[in-house]
Write an enzyme that holds these catalytic residues in place. Structure first.
Site, PDB file in Angstrom:
ATOM      1  N   HIS A   5       0.833  -1.199   0.000  1.00  0.00           N
ATOM      2  CA  HIS A   5       0.000   0.000   0.000  1.00  0.00           C
ATOM      3  C   HIS A   5       0.872   1.255   0.000  1.00  0.00           C
ATOM      4  O   HIS A   5       2.027   1.233   0.434  1.00  0.00           O
ATOM      5  CB  HIS A   5      -0.910  -0.001   1.221  1.00  0.00           C
ATOM      6  CG  HIS A   5      -1.989  -1.035   1.143  1.00  0.00           C
ATOM      7  ND1 HIS A   5      -3.000  -1.117   2.067  1.00  0.00           N
ATOM      8  CD2 HIS A   5      -2.229  -2.035   0.253  1.00  0.00           C
ATOM      9  CE1 HIS A   5      -3.805  -2.115   1.753  1.00  0.00           C
ATOM     10  NE2 HIS A   5      -3.350  -2.690   0.659  1.00  0.00           N
ATOM     11  N   GLU A   7       0.830   3.862   1.824  1.00  0.00           N
ATOM     12  CA  GLU A   7       1.278   4.292   3.152  1.00  0.00           C
ATOM     13  C   GLU A   7       2.553   3.555   3.558  1.00  0.00           C
ATOM     14  O   GLU A   7       3.519   4.177   4.017  1.00  0.00           O
ATOM     15  CB  GLU A   7       0.188   4.036   4.195  1.00  0.00           C
ATOM     16  CG  GLU A   7      -1.082   4.825   3.974  1.00  0.00           C
ATOM     17  CD  GLU A   7      -2.093   4.126   3.073  1.00  0.00           C
ATOM     18  OE1 GLU A   7      -3.261   4.554   3.082  1.00  0.00           O
ATOM     19  OE2 GLU A   7      -1.741   3.181   2.348  1.00  0.00           O
ATOM     20  N   CYS A  31      -6.043   1.398   5.711  1.00  0.00           N
ATOM     21  CA  CYS A  31      -6.570   0.137   6.240  1.00  0.00           C
ATOM     22  C   CYS A  31      -5.921  -0.145   7.600  1.00  0.00           C
ATOM     23  O   CYS A  31      -5.032   0.585   8.049  1.00  0.00           O
ATOM     24  CB  CYS A  31      -6.283  -1.006   5.268  1.00  0.00           C
ATOM     25  SG  CYS A  31      -4.532  -1.437   5.146  1.00  0.00           S
ATOM     26  N   CYS A  34      -2.022  -0.635   7.471  1.00  0.00           N
ATOM     27  CA  CYS A  34      -1.309   0.634   7.311  1.00  0.00           C
ATOM     28  C   CYS A  34      -1.407   1.479   8.581  1.00  0.00           C
ATOM     29  O   CYS A  34      -0.467   2.196   8.927  1.00  0.00           O
ATOM     30  CB  CYS A  34      -1.842   1.401   6.107  1.00  0.00           C
ATOM     31  SG  CYS A  34      -1.415   0.609   4.541  1.00  0.00           S
TER      32      CYS A  34
END
Length: 147
Positions: A5, A7, A31, A34
């Site tokens: 992801h 992040e 999420c 993260c």
């Protein structure tokens, strides 16, 4: 599945030694996985554009973890519908020259994702393309030249 992801990518590839106390801007609300990284890295605020998965369990858990850790979250509300970047000082600079337009028109355009998108068709002059030796950069460790 096997995706990093944004992040995590940003936290792992940061330029500074520490991002403690930093503010993170993201497109989607983070999420739960993260959120763990955000909390452990010391980020103090997350600004997100969309929260379209608000009701799903990973995002409910994320919201709880961030709140318990004292990480502030807020949704960004853009004031402009679009961003325009003008790289030229005049509109004439942005228009292609007549010969460039003719070259572009002579090459068939195939939609991305089709079976033929690997190579263009049409009037492409392969003799004008650089050879592998011309693309080699001395000292970089790659060359097609045999010793």
């Amino acid at each position: 599945m096997y995706v990093v992801h944004a992040e995590m990518n940003a936290i792992l590839n940061k330029i500074s030694a520490s991002i403690s106390g930093a503010r993170m801007y993201v497109a989607l609300f983070p999420c739960n996985e993260c959120a763990k990284l955000i909390i452990q890295s010391g980020i103090k605020e997350v600004i997100f554009l969309s929260d379209k998965y608000h009701h799903l369990p990973p995002f409910v858990a994320s919201r709880r973890m961030l709140a318990m850790a004292g990480v502030a979250t807020r949704q960004h509300s853009p004031t402009n519908a679009q961003v325009v970047i003008n790289f030229g000082s005049s509109t004439k600079a942005a228009e292609p020259a007549a010969e460039d337009a003719a070259k572009a028109a002579s090459v068939s355009r195939i939609p991305c994702g089709s079976a033929k998108d690997q190579a263009p068709t049409g009037n492409v002059d392969s003799t004008s393309l650089p050879t592998a030796d011309e693309l080699a950069v001395p000292g970089v460790g790659w060359s097609s030249t045999k010793a």
